[in-house]
Design a protein around this motif. Structure first.
Motif, PDB file in Angstrom:
ATOM      1  N   LEU A   1       0.843  -1.208   0.000  1.00 62.11           N
ATOM      2  CA  LEU A   1       0.000   0.000   0.000  1.00 62.11           C
ATOM      3  C   LEU A   1       0.870   1.246   0.000  1.00 62.11           C
ATOM      4  CD1 LEU A   1      -2.882  -0.988   2.417  1.00 62.11           C
ATOM      5  CD2 LEU A   1      -3.157  -0.036   0.121  1.00 62.11           C
ATOM      6  N   VAL A   2       1.876   1.245   0.874  1.00 63.00           N
ATOM      7  CA  VAL A   2       2.749   2.414   0.944  1.00 63.00           C
ATOM      8  C   VAL A   2       3.485   2.610  -0.371  1.00 63.00           C
ATOM      9  CG1 VAL A   2       4.798   3.392   2.030  1.00 63.00           C
ATOM     10  CG2 VAL A   2       3.060   2.252   3.429  1.00 63.00           C
ATOM     11  N   LEU A   3       4.041   1.530  -0.909  1.00 65.25           N
ATOM     12  CA  LEU A   3       4.881   1.665  -2.092  1.00 65.25           C
ATOM     13  C   LEU A   3       4.061   1.987  -3.337  1.00 65.25           C
ATOM     14  CD1 LEU A   3       7.521  -1.085  -1.460  1.00 65.25           C
ATOM     15  CD2 LEU A   3       7.837   1.377  -1.433  1.00 65.25           C
TER      16      LEU A   3
ATOM     17  N   LYS B   1      12.248   4.896  -2.130  1.00 64.51           N
ATOM     18  CA  LYS B   1      11.231   3.967  -2.627  1.00 64.51           C
ATOM     19  C   LYS B   1      11.880   2.751  -3.301  1.00 64.51           C
ATOM     20  CE  LYS B   1       7.114   3.778  -5.487  1.00 64.51           C
ATOM     21  NZ  LYS B   1       6.167   4.532  -6.306  1.00 64.51           N
ATOM     22  N   THR B   2      12.839   3.021  -4.175  1.00 67.20           N
ATOM     23  CA  THR B   2      13.495   1.919  -4.883  1.00 67.20           C
ATOM     24  C   THR B   2      14.222   1.007  -3.908  1.00 67.20           C
ATOM     25  OG1 THR B   2      13.853   3.548  -6.609  1.00 67.20           O
ATOM     26  CG2 THR B   2      14.875   1.409  -6.912  1.00 67.20           C
ATOM     27  N   VAL B   3      14.869   1.642  -2.924  1.00 63.32           N
ATOM     28  CA  VAL B   3      15.603   0.851  -1.930  1.00 63.32           C
ATOM     29  C   VAL B   3      14.629  -0.042  -1.153  1.00 63.32           C
ATOM     30  CG1 VAL B   3      16.989   0.964   0.168  1.00 63.32           C
ATOM     31  CG2 VAL B   3      17.453   2.521  -1.723  1.00 63.32           C
ATOM     32  N   SER B   4      13.486   0.547  -0.778  1.00 65.58           N
ATOM     33  CA  SER B   4      12.501  -0.237  -0.038  1.00 65.58           C
ATOM     34  C   SER B   4      12.012  -1.415  -0.863  1.00 65.58           C
ATOM     35  CB  SER B   4      11.294   0.635   0.331  1.00 65.58           C
ATOM     36  OG  SER B   4      11.714   1.787   0.987  1.00 65.58           O
ATOM     37  N   LEU B   5      11.798  -1.133  -2.145  1.00 64.58           N
ATOM     38  CA  LEU B   5      11.350  -2.185  -3.047  1.00 64.58           C
ATOM     39  C   LEU B   5      12.385  -3.302  -3.116  1.00 64.58           C
ATOM     40  CD1 LEU B   5       8.772  -2.071  -4.718  1.00 64.58           C
ATOM     41  CD2 LEU B   5      10.190  -1.601  -6.699  1.00 64.58           C
ATOM     42  N   GLY B   6      13.630  -2.892  -3.243  1.00 62.69           N
ATOM     43  CA  GLY B   6      14.719  -3.864  -3.292  1.00 62.69           C
ATOM     44  C   GLY B   6      14.792  -4.687  -2.025  1.00 62.69           C
TER      45      GLY B   6
ATOM     46  N   ARG C   1       4.048   6.780   5.913  1.00 61.84           N
ATOM     47  CA  ARG C   1       4.782   5.955   4.973  1.00 61.84           C
ATOM     48  C   ARG C   1       5.743   5.044   5.724  1.00 61.84           C
ATOM     49  NH1 ARG C   1       5.242   9.956   0.575  1.00 61.84           N
ATOM     50  NH2 ARG C   1       7.116  10.712   1.562  1.00 61.84           N
ATOM     51  N   TRP C   2       6.523   5.664   6.575  1.00 63.78           N
ATOM     52  CA  TRP C   2       7.538   4.855   7.258  1.00 63.78           C
ATOM     53  C   TRP C   2       6.921   3.904   8.260  1.00 63.78           C
ATOM     54  CZ3 TRP C   2      11.369   4.202   4.461  1.00 63.78           C
ATOM     55  CH2 TRP C   2      11.847   5.228   3.644  1.00 63.78           C
ATOM     56  N   LEU C   3       5.795   4.293   8.816  1.00 61.84           N
ATOM     57  CA  LEU C   3       5.107   3.367   9.720  1.00 61.84           C
ATOM     58  C   LEU C   3       4.656   2.123   8.949  1.00 61.84           C
ATOM     59  CD1 LEU C   3       4.100   3.224  12.702  1.00 61.84           C
ATOM     60  CD2 LEU C   3       1.854   3.867  11.789  1.00 61.84           C
ATOM     61  N   GLY C   4       4.160   2.356   7.721  1.00 68.09           N
ATOM     62  CA  GLY C   4       3.704   1.235   6.895  1.00 68.09           C
ATOM     63  C   GLY C   4       4.839   0.332   6.470  1.00 68.09           C
TER      64      GLY C   4
ATOM     65  N   ILE D   1      17.349  -2.606 -11.389  1.00 69.10           N
ATOM     66  CA  ILE D   1      17.541  -1.153 -11.399  1.00 69.10           C
ATOM     67  C   ILE D   1      17.359  -0.614 -12.812  1.00 69.10           C
ATOM     68  CG2 ILE D   1      19.275   0.674 -11.173  1.00 69.10           C
ATOM     69  CD1 ILE D   1      20.308  -0.761  -8.702  1.00 69.10           C
ATOM     70  N   PHE D   2      17.973  -1.324 -13.784  1.00 70.59           N
ATOM     71  CA  PHE D   2      17.813  -0.903 -15.172  1.00 70.59           C
ATOM     72  C   PHE D   2      16.352  -0.873 -15.549  1.00 70.59           C
ATOM     73  CE2 PHE D   2      22.317  -1.410 -16.187  1.00 70.59           C
ATOM     74  CZ  PHE D   2      22.458  -0.333 -17.049  1.00 70.59           C
ATOM     75  N   TYR D   3      15.664  -1.915 -15.144  1.00 70.63           N
ATOM     76  CA  TYR D   3      14.250  -2.003 -15.471  1.00 70.63           C
ATOM     77  C   TYR D   3      13.479  -0.840 -14.842  1.00 70.63           C
ATOM     78  CZ  TYR D   3       9.441  -3.125 -15.126  1.00 70.63           C
ATOM     79  OH  TYR D   3       8.100  -3.021 -15.169  1.00 70.63           O
ATOM     80  N   ALA D   4      13.786  -0.545 -13.565  1.00 64.80           N
ATOM     81  CA  ALA D   4      13.086   0.536 -12.865  1.00 64.80           C
ATOM     82  C   ALA D   4      13.355   1.868 -13.553  1.00 64.80           C
ATOM     83  CB  ALA D   4      13.532   0.587 -11.407  1.00 64.80           C
ATOM     84  N   ARG D   5      14.643   2.095 -13.932  1.00 63.21           N
ATOM     85  CA  ARG D   5      14.999   3.314 -14.655  1.00 63.21           C
ATOM     86  C   ARG D   5      14.189   3.444 -15.929  1.00 63.21           C
ATOM     87  NH1 ARG D   5      20.494   4.567 -13.314  1.00 63.21           N
ATOM     88  NH2 ARG D   5      20.274   5.357 -11.190  1.00 63.21           N
ATOM     89  N   ALA D   6      14.193   2.349 -16.706  1.00 61.54           N
ATOM     90  CA  ALA D   6      13.514   2.378 -17.995  1.00 61.54           C
ATOM     91  C   ALA D   6      12.029   2.685 -17.801  1.00 61.54           C
ATOM     92  CB  ALA D   6      13.690   1.044 -18.719  1.00 61.54           C
TER      93      ALA D   6
END
Lengths: 342, 280, 301
Positions: free
Chosen positions: B101-103, B112-117, C13-16, C285-290
């Motif tokens: 939900l957060v992401l 965000k990317t780091v959290s996803l990773g 956000r951080w709580l979640g 990472i490449f995929y996320a960038r793209a």
């Protein structure tokens, strides 16, 4: 939510109650189906100690697990070549097996073995051999030599199965080629490698799980096999013959030892002593169909077991027990196997 | 959400297949389920094998069922597996849902990317490495909770499996309904409870099912991190190698399948009843 | 009800994310850091490590010492890694081709029947992987479920030798990981608004275009999730390659396993998994960038 909480509380309660009654307990860690329940029931009844059995799949797992710091086990059952490693790494402790009252029942051949020369650490479990088996309806040979396995004839083309892990295969190769176990000589190991690469042309599968099934279905005509497991395959009616080649076979001897981290050492000693009683050991052997190291057990065997060719090898058979290899030798084995598998 | 499916397309298609329907789709699905269930049927048939071997037929018999009923080790292993899988699924799915939900809804934010990773990390490491590494860590901090160790490890590696379907569902999910809810002065909690959650449910169900299946099947990690008394069914099965597998395992698997079918059928009957009773 | 929640968006956000960070951070990240450190140490001959720094594990991936102790290039391990990637790629593709239409078909069903189908997809996976794999041996094996009727009717007179082949591995892997593909795709397709298809149809899009221009783009998050869930576990798979393929060629999964078991070279096992981890992370990472770039372009257009 409430129900979830109740479930969780119940689980926690079970976990805690499991930890609470630490006295009068014994935790055995062994291969699966290697510990007959009736034997455990008998021990529990005689001693009042509650036994819990967990299972692992290989010596390697056991070593890695103890090496990484696993605790909670009072008895583990490694093979002979792992006992010195466990001793040297300080993972198992001296319990003075030689001083236990039933130690007198041990067959002389098996007392003070080279892997535990003072018999401080290890009590007997089972021993057996590793060789190969063949389907006698499909194979014209007699399994008289390891040559049939390592240099297969045309009829075995695409119908040969070999174990999936290197140790026992390479030990058998050592016996066949007359190369000492744990050789540190790269040239000798190259010789083994070349032979295994050539053998591979005939191999249908590298398999340590379903040897008897392969033989019974005819998918393989010859496979690497363990003695007791081969007997079980034969007892189902399949024409499986366990070979005793003239060069000899690889032997293994599994024994009980007590990890350094064990909490119930006295109970572990009681169990070891219990197992050296011929009546009890015979129960184990009858269940497992391998061999034991206690005098007078044969009197309690069934007739079938007494006459089973898999546990009654010819008297002139050479059985070689693989020692613990040096790191250098082990890395050569590793190299050879990785090359064969490429 | 479902009524539009039946609307037929009148303009095109020789046989007036509705828009979005394709020829061969149902035969493909049937083929798919045959592929999926063929091994299961074989497995069930072979649980009645009188032979000791798992793979060679030796006549009909129910001995292995009787044996399984008398084998307390195997029963304990089944229970351990079910406890671990259930607890791990509940926790992993809850954690993954909040995280997803957060992401998916928190907009773009730093980290965000780091959290996803991080959340997908357990997926990317070979199991044996996780197994050894986690065991080293557990023994370093002296954690020895028996089955508790296994449960914690399972929660950890089940999170990404639950997370992926939930996030896939959330991504691009229409937010208009939620906005409508808020416009109608529903509190944020109410919007979440009565709008977002129901919309998210298929994702959560898919995620939870994956987590459960993955946990039920795990062998290496359980084998390594499990303390005394925590042998699960997969560990039991994989460790039978030197003795050879027997159809007893098929019998146990068949009974597990039947139990699962019974539970879900019961659930359906019950939920249908409550549905009809609340409708009026 | 929500009073206790932090007021700011960032706080919420951080709580979640806190539970995920807590569980994975402690029970996964720390152990992996330990393993990362191990990969730079010397192996202890009998498992474990010696506290001596060494790059040997990484060098070993591509080089070996020959008989004269000279460092030479050795493609052996790289071949194994390459082969595993190939196989995983193939299996992922098969899962996608086989699974996507089914996930789509399920979303076409009335709402109350969908969960039933999803359940049907998962039931087989209640049984142990090893046992399911054994069932495939019975099906594909010599004189097995497929061959027996063909042999009996005389259509064939010798075994087809389906077992212990690359095809058998592919079947096994596809079978093992299918639900990991079907479920995420279903989860993202299920929200598909079919009015969009009608709209497309009204705009004279043909069936093929509706599929490629509407359905597939909309289910992309699910397809990607499914591919990731299948591809990565396939890289480490060893049961199907060993039991169905006959274990004649080492795969990455077995290779890493081997380092912690027989070979007892933990640093090398650690190094291999660090390598695998970096490859996967870089790809992602490449995929996320793209994806980000594309989104930005579409946003500005």
């Amino acid at each position: 939510m409430k129900r979830l909480f109740t479930t969780f509380a119940a689980i926690t309660a079970v976990l805690i109650s499991g930890l609470a009654q630490a006295s009068g307990e014994l935790f055995i860690y062994n291969w699966t189906e290697y510990t007959p329940p009736e034997l455990i029931a008998k021990f529990e009844k005689e001693s009042g100690i509650k036994v819990s059995v967990d299972t692992y799949d290989s010596n390697e797992t056991l070593l890695a697990k103890l090496q990484a710091g696993a605790t909670g086990y009072d008895i583990v059952v490694p093979s002979q070549n792992f006992v010195p490693i466990l001793i040297n790494e300080g993972l198992i402790q001296k319990v003075g097996v030689h001083a236990l009252s039933n130690f007198k029942n041990m067959e002389d051949r098996w007392t003070f073995p080279e892997w535990d020369s003072e018999q401080e650490y290890s009590g007997p479990w089972q021993w057996g051999t590793t060789s190969f088996s063949y389907n006698s309806e499909l194979y014209s040979g007699t399994g008289a030599s390891l040559k049939e396995f390592f240099e297969p004839s045309d009829e075995l083309n695409g119908r040969l199965s070999v174990f999936q892990t290197p140790d026992e295969v390479i030990s058998l190769a050592n016996i066949y080629l007359g190369i000492p176990f744990c050789s540190e000589d790269a040239k000798q190991m190259k010789q083994i490698q070349d032979m295994l690469v050539t053998q591979k042309e005939s191999v249908v599968a590298y398999n340590s799980e379903t040897m008897s099934d392969l033989l019974a279905s005819g998918e393989a005509i010859m496979t690497n096999h363990w003695s007791g497991y081969s007997r079980l395959g034969r007892l189902t009616g399949a024409p499986i013959v366990y070979a005793y080649p003239k060069e000899g076979v690889v032997g293994w001897y599994d024994s009980m030892v007590v990890p350094t981290s064990a909490k119930n050492v006295e109970n572990a000693k009681k169990f070891m002593n219990f197992m050296m009683d011929p009546v009890n050991m015979a129960m184990l052997t009858e269940n497992q169909g391998y061999g034991d190291a206690v005098k007078g057990t044969a009197a309690y065997y069934s007739d079938e077991l007494k006459s089973a060719p898999e546990i009654n090898p010819p008297s002139d058979l050479n059985v070689f027990f693989a020692p613990t290899c040096s790191p250098k030798a082990q890395s050569l084995i590793d190299k050879v196997w990785t090359k064969v598998m490429q | 959400m479902s009524d539009q499916i039946q609307k037929p397309s009148t303009r095109k298609g020789k046989k007036m297949l509705p828009v979005g329907h394709y020829r061969g789709l149902s035969s493909w699905t049937i083929a798919f389920f045959i592929f999926l269930y063929l091994p299961i049927i074989v497995l069930i048939v072979y649980s009645f094998n009188a032979n000791r071997m798992v793979m060679n037929w030796g006549g009909f018999g129910i001995d292995w069922y009787l044996k399984a009923f008398n084998n307390s080790d195997i029963q304990k292993a089944v229970w351990n597996s079910l406890i671990v899988a259930t607890v791990a699924t509940v926790f992993a799915t809850a954690i993954a849902t909040i995280g997803a939900l957060v992401l998916a809804r928190g907009g773009n934010f730093r980290g965000k990317t780091v959290s996803l990773g991080l959340i997908t990390l357990p997926l990317m490491v070979p199991e044996i490495v996780t197994a050894v590494a986690v065991l080293i860590f557990f023994s370093a901090i002296g954690m020895n909770l028996g089955l508790g160790n296994v449960i914690i490890a399972h929660i950890t590696f089940c999170i990404p499996f639950a997370f992926m379907p939930i996030r896939a569902r959330l991504e691009g999910m229409d937010t208009t309904l939620e906005q409508a809810g808020r416009d109608l002065y529903a509190s944020q909690w109410e919007t979440f409870r009565f709008v977002t959650m129901p919309l998210l449910m298929p994702g959560i169900v898919a995620g939870a099912m994956l987590a459960f299946v993955i946990s039920m099947d795990d062998f290496i990690i359980t084998l390594m991190v499990g303390g005394a008394g925590s042998t699960t069914l997969p560990v039991y099965i994989y460790s039978m190698i030197r003795r050879g597998l027997t159809p007893e395992i098929n019998a146990v698997s068949t009974m597990l399948l039947l139990a699962s079918i019974a539970i879900v059928t019961a659930y359906w009957i019950l939920s249908r009843k409550t549905q009809t009773s609340t409708e009026h | 009800m929500s009073d206790w929640l932090p007021k700011s968006a960032a706080g919420r956000r951080w709580l979640g994310l806190a539970p995920s960070y807590f569980v994975i951070g402690i029970f996964m990240l720390i152990p992996m850091v330990i393993m990362g450190v191990f990969s730079f140490l010397e192996p202890n001959p009998y498992g474990g490590v010696k506290p001596i720094g060494s790059l040997a594990a990484y060098i070993k991936i591509a080089f070996e010492y020959d008989l004269e102790d000279k460092l030479v290039f050795n493609p052996g391990y790289l071949n194994i890694i390459f082969r595993s990637f190939q196989l995983s790629f193939g299996a992922t593709l098969l899962c996608l081709i086989f699974g996507f239409p089914v996930a789509y078909y399920i979303t076409l069903q009335p709402e109350n029947r969908r969960n039933f189908y999803i359940y049907l997809v998962t039931i087989p996976f209640w049984t142990n992987l090893l046992i399911r794999t054994f069932a495939w041996i019975i099906i594909l094996g010599r004189g097995g479920v497929i061959e027996a009727p063909l042999l009996a009717t005389g259509i064939i007179d010798d075994s087809l030798r389906m077992m212990y082949s690359d095809g058998a591995i592919a079947i096994g892997l596809t079978y093992s990981y299918l639900p990991l593909m079907v479920l995420p795709i279903y989860a993202s397709l299920e929200k598909l608004d079919f009015r969009l298809l009608d709209a497309a149809s009204d705009l004279y899009a043909n069936r093929f275009e509706i599929m490629t221009k509407v359905v597939i783009p909309l289910s992309k998050p699910g397809i990607i999730a499914g591919c990731i869930l299948v591809f990565i576990p396939c890289l480490g798979a060893f049961i199907a390659p060993n039991l169905l393929g006959g274990g004649k060629k080492l795969m990455l999964g077995s290779l890493v396993q081997f380092q912690f078991a027989s070979a007892r070279n933990w640093p090398f096992g650690g190094a291999l998994s660090m390598l695998l981890l970096s490859v996967v992370i870089i790809t992602l990472i490449f995929y996320a960038r793209a994806a980000k770039n594309r989104a930005a372009m579409e946003g500005s257009a």
